[in-house]
Write a protein that holds these residues in place. Structure first.
Motif, PDB file in Angstrom:
ATOM      1  N   MET A 324       0.815  -1.220   0.000  1.00 42.94           N
ATOM      2  CA  MET A 324       0.000   0.000   0.000  1.00 42.94           C
ATOM      3  C   MET A 324       0.848   1.270   0.000  1.00 42.94           C
ATOM      4  N   ARG A 325       2.050   1.185   0.587  1.00 41.62           N
ATOM      5  CA  ARG A 325       2.919   2.351   0.710  1.00 41.62           C
ATOM      6  C   ARG A 325       4.355   1.965   0.355  1.00 41.62           C
ATOM      7  N   LEU A 326       5.117   2.966  -0.027  1.00 43.73           N
ATOM      8  CA  LEU A 326       6.559   2.825  -0.226  1.00 43.73           C
ATOM      9  C   LEU A 326       7.250   3.811   0.693  1.00 43.73           C
ATOM     10  N   THR A 327       8.127   3.306   1.540  1.00 40.51           N
ATOM     11  CA  THR A 327       8.938   4.188   2.387  1.00 40.51           C
ATOM     12  C   THR A 327      10.030   4.848   1.556  1.00 40.51           C
ATOM     13  N   VAL A 328      10.230   6.141   1.808  1.00 40.68           N
ATOM     14  CA  VAL A 328      11.337   6.886   1.208  1.00 40.68           C
ATOM     15  C   VAL A 328      12.125   7.525   2.347  1.00 40.68           C
ATOM     16  N   MET A 329      13.311   6.998   2.616  1.00 42.88           N
ATOM     17  CA  MET A 329      14.181   7.554   3.656  1.00 42.88           C
ATOM     18  C   MET A 329      15.358   8.265   2.988  1.00 42.88           C
ATOM     19  N   ASP A 330      15.504   9.544   3.282  1.00 43.98           N
ATOM     20  CA  ASP A 330      16.622  10.322   2.756  1.00 43.98           C
ATOM     21  C   ASP A 330      17.672  10.486   3.844  1.00 43.98           C
ATOM     22  N   LEU A 331      18.865  10.005   3.557  1.00 47.96           N
ATOM     23  CA  LEU A 331      19.977  10.113   4.498  1.00 47.96           C
ATOM     24  C   LEU A 331      21.019  11.043   3.895  1.00 47.96           C
ATOM     25  N   ASP A 332      21.181  12.212   4.488  1.00 48.55           N
ATOM     26  CA  ASP A 332      22.211  13.153   4.056  1.00 48.55           C
ATOM     27  C   ASP A 332      23.509  12.821   4.771  1.00 48.55           C
ATOM     28  N   LEU A 333      24.557  12.601   3.989  1.00 45.19           N
ATOM     29  CA  LEU A 333      25.831  12.126   4.519  1.00 45.19           C
ATOM     30  C   LEU A 333      26.921  13.171   4.317  1.00 45.19           C
ATOM     31  N   VAL A 334      27.845  13.166   5.230  1.00 45.53           N
ATOM     32  CA  VAL A 334      29.043  13.988   5.088  1.00 45.53           C
ATOM     33  C   VAL A 334      30.250  13.081   5.299  1.00 45.53           C
ATOM     34  N   LYS A 335      31.361  13.487   4.692  1.00 45.62           N
ATOM     35  CA  LYS A 335      32.573  12.700   4.815  1.00 45.62           C
ATOM     36  C   LYS A 335      33.479  13.332   5.860  1.00 45.62           C
ATOM     37  N   VAL A 336      33.774  12.555   6.902  1.00 43.48           N
ATOM     38  CA  VAL A 336      34.590  13.036   8.011  1.00 43.48           C
ATOM     39  C   VAL A 336      35.782  12.097   8.169  1.00 43.48           C
ATOM     40  N   ARG A 337      36.970  12.647   7.992  1.00 47.57           N
ATOM     41  CA  ARG A 337      38.205  11.865   8.109  1.00 47.57           C
ATOM     42  C   ARG A 337      38.142  10.589   7.254  1.00 47.57           C
ATOM     43  N   GLY A 338      37.632  10.778   6.036  1.00 45.95           N
ATOM     44  CA  GLY A 338      37.621   9.686   5.068  1.00 45.95           C
ATOM     45  C   GLY A 338      36.478   8.710   5.192  1.00 45.95           C
ATOM     46  N   ARG A 339      35.577   8.888   6.179  1.00 46.44           N
ATOM     47  CA  ARG A 339      34.433   7.979   6.356  1.00 46.44           C
ATOM     48  C   ARG A 339      33.142   8.764   6.297  1.00 46.44           C
TER      49      ARG A 339
END
Length: 618
Positions: A324-339
């Motif tokens: 009935m539904r589709l989940t949409v999760m937005d994860l905003d990422l940043v790179k800190v010390r290579g990770r």
């Protein structure tokens, strides 16, 4: 991100549709109202050290590919006008991939995939996939391009051979970190998967996906898993595997968890681990970034839970059920010390009723769909006489006796040889469908299924005679209070307004109760106030003993608190095999060949007013 090609099954049928055409279809649908209800899409971070990952999710699809009700042999519809099925989900997924970029999306499922409709039942029992047929859910999910899925408890319903075959047919990993070998304690299935993405040309992001299932499998499918597979707690196993995933290079961790968000257990303390533990998982296991929740059939666009050790906010989302539904999760990422790490997160749900079915999925599975439609319209037995549920809300009918008889017979069969086998068995049922009718003569799967229109499963609980009386008194609130014996029209005495039912008590919250090997008889005096209506309550011809113990066959909705009936949520559970009552009734007719109400139907309860039988003129 490497999405899988369309399945070999699709290619064999010659129905391959280009990805470009699918994206065009999705974009056309999305241009209007397709994504109604979605928040305005904010552009992802522009900084070279920032990236947005979109995690798409489904759960509890329960064998639904098409927007179709096989028991009505018609397009699916409900009071909220929801649509269902993976064919619609496919269109939503294609639209999101077109909008966000296919390489920026990860598609997951949180379990309960291969059980729940005649389509899935047919390819488990009638033409089992162990014989070589590709499971329709595998064919659809491969074509859509899922990246990983968790096992649900219903994946075990048809046995380990069917589950293992389904697993092999998938083009993506089916994950379960808390199903372990009975003797060695080693995981039986793949616990997690790692997905490598190269955002902006080479800055690698590794996403770890962990799969977990509710430990209730150990109870509900004991006959299948006992001696073979154990099910440790969700939190404990996550504490083992999340560190392993991080050590293996996972920048972020997403859990696909087939366990509800609100900590509780339908099985009480029968297991040392809770059935629904997604919130506990977020609170107690560090380094989890997001959880796709399943099992509870809830609609949760987004919920944040604070991890008690790190103080980090963990994102949860659950997309209802059946596609009935589709989940949409937005994860905003940043790179800190290579990770990479999550700097912000949010989620929303898309509604399947806003888009058309994907013609590619329809083409792949139209043959299976036609086969199952033919099956549900097939004759499976005969009935000696016609049975109708039309009057079941105000008089004892053979139709409700039939449901109670099948429920009691299944519980009696399951308890044979146990300590509870000596207890008398009672059963409850409600008039779910006033239109339900079984004709005299030939009976089809659909005729029988109409007697039980909900997807409830069967349990057996233990109540005392005193609790049986209290249960019946509570149920009798369904009737309006009268001052005479009538005559009345049905609506003049039924569906009473109460404090908890201001619009009138629904039919599904009126239960009658019947005995199995001996009769349970009683009168409902609706001239009396609620709470003082049950009279002449007898079991096997004698006044019921308040301390006598009974096994009561009951549905999971009621046992889990639906309707707030007294005594049931805390009653000992002695049977819970997660068997759908509707399918049990179908199977009973197939096994017996004939329905003969004379063998199970008696008049055991009646409405009275000051001890005078009430006259109802329907």
């Amino acid at each position: 991100m490497d999405h899988k090609a369309l399945s070999a099954h699709q290619a064999m049928l010659g129905t391959e549709v280009s990805r470009r055409r699918l994206l065009q279809l999705a974009a056309l649908g999305a241009a209007g109202t397709a994504l109604t209800g979605a928040p305005a899409y904010a552009a992802p971070p522009a900084d070279k050290h920032a990236y947005r990952l979109t995690v798409l999710g489904t759960t509890d699809t329960h064998g639904n590919v098409f927007n179709w009700d096989y028991f009505k042999d018609a397009e699916y519809d409900d009071g909220a006008h929801n649509d269902i099925g993976l064919a619609k989900i496919s269109t939503l997924v294609a639209a999101m991939r077109a909008e966000r970029g296919e390489e920026n999306c990860l598609l997951l499922d949180a379990g309960d995939t291969i059980q729940g409709t005649p389509l899935s039942y047919y390819y488990a029992k009638i033409d089992p996939i162990t014989g070589g047929h590709v499971h329709p859910m595998a064919a659809a999910m491969n074509a859509i391009g899922f990246d990983a899925a968790a096992m649900g408890n219903h994946e075990f319903n048809y046995g380990l051979d069917v589950l293992d075959t389904f697993d092999r047919q998938l083009n993506f990993p089916l994950l379960c970190a808390n199903a372990v070998d009975w003797d060695t304690g080693e995981t039986v299935y793949q616990p997690y998967s790692l997905h490598t993405i190269n955002p902006d040309g080479g800055r690698k992001l590794v996403v770890g996906v962990l799969g977990l299932v509710t430990p209730g499998v150990a109870i509900w499918d004991r006959a299948i898993v006992e001696g073979k597979v154990r099910f440790p707690g969700i939190v404990g196993q996550a504490k083992v595997f999340v560190p392993q995933m991080k050590a293996a290079g996972a920048d972020i961790v997403v859990v696909s968890c087939h366990s509800g968000p609100n900590t509780s257990s339908s099985y009480g303390d029968a297991l040392p681990y809770p059935e629904n533990a997604a919130t506990l998982l977020a609170e107690q296991v560090p380094d989890i970034d997001a959880i796709l929740v399943g099992h509870a059939h809830l609609e949760i666009p987004q919920r944040f839970v604070t991890n008690k050790e790190t103080g980090k906010q963990v994102l949860l989302s659950e997309p209802l059920r059946w596609g009935m539904r589709l989940t949409v999760m937005d994860l905003d990422l940043v790179k800190v010390r290579g990770r990479w790490q999550v700097s912000a997160a949010g989620a929303h749900l898309l509604n399947a009723n806003t888009v058309p079915e994907d013609p590619a999925i329809v083409a792949i599975l139209s043959g299976d769909h036609a086969t199952v439609r033919e099956y549900v319209n097939s004759v499976i037995g005969t009935s000696a006489t016609a049975m109708s549920a039309a009057t079941s809300r105000y008089e004892d009918t053979a139709a409700m006796d039939f449901v109670n008889h099948v429920q009691s017979a299944e519980v009696a069969r399951a308890l044979a040889g146990t300590a509870e086998a000596a207890l008398p068995i009672l059963s409850i049922s409600a008039p779910f469908n006033r239109a339900a009718a079984i004709p005299e003569g030939e009976v089809t799967v659909r005729d029988v299924a109409g007697m039980y229109i909900f997807d409830n499963t069967l349990l057996g609980i233990v109540l005392t005679g005193e609790q049986v009386r209290a249960y019946l008194e509570f149920s009798a609130r369904y009737f309006r209070q009268v001052t005479s014996a009538g005559p009345f029209a049905p609506d003049e005495i039924t569906n009473a307004v109460t404090a908890t039912a201001p619009n009138g008590t629904p039919d599904y919250n009126y239960d009658t109760m019947a005995g199995y090997t001996a009769r349970l008889t009683y009168d409902i005096d609706i001239a009396q106030a609620p709470g003082a209506r049950i009279k002449n309550l007898q079991y096997d011809g004698a006044p019921i003993n308040p301390v006598q113990r009974f096994v009561v066959a009951i549905n999971n909705y009621r046992q889990s608190g639906g309707g707030n009936f007294p005594g049931v949520t805390t009653a000992p559970v002695v049977y819970n095999a997660q068997q759908e009552i509707r399918q049990l009734i179908i199977d009973w007719v197939i096994a017996q060949g004939q329905i003969d109400p004379a063998t199970f139907s008696t008049t055991d309860w009646k409405l009275t007013a000051n001890d005078v039988p009430v006259v109802v003129q329907g």
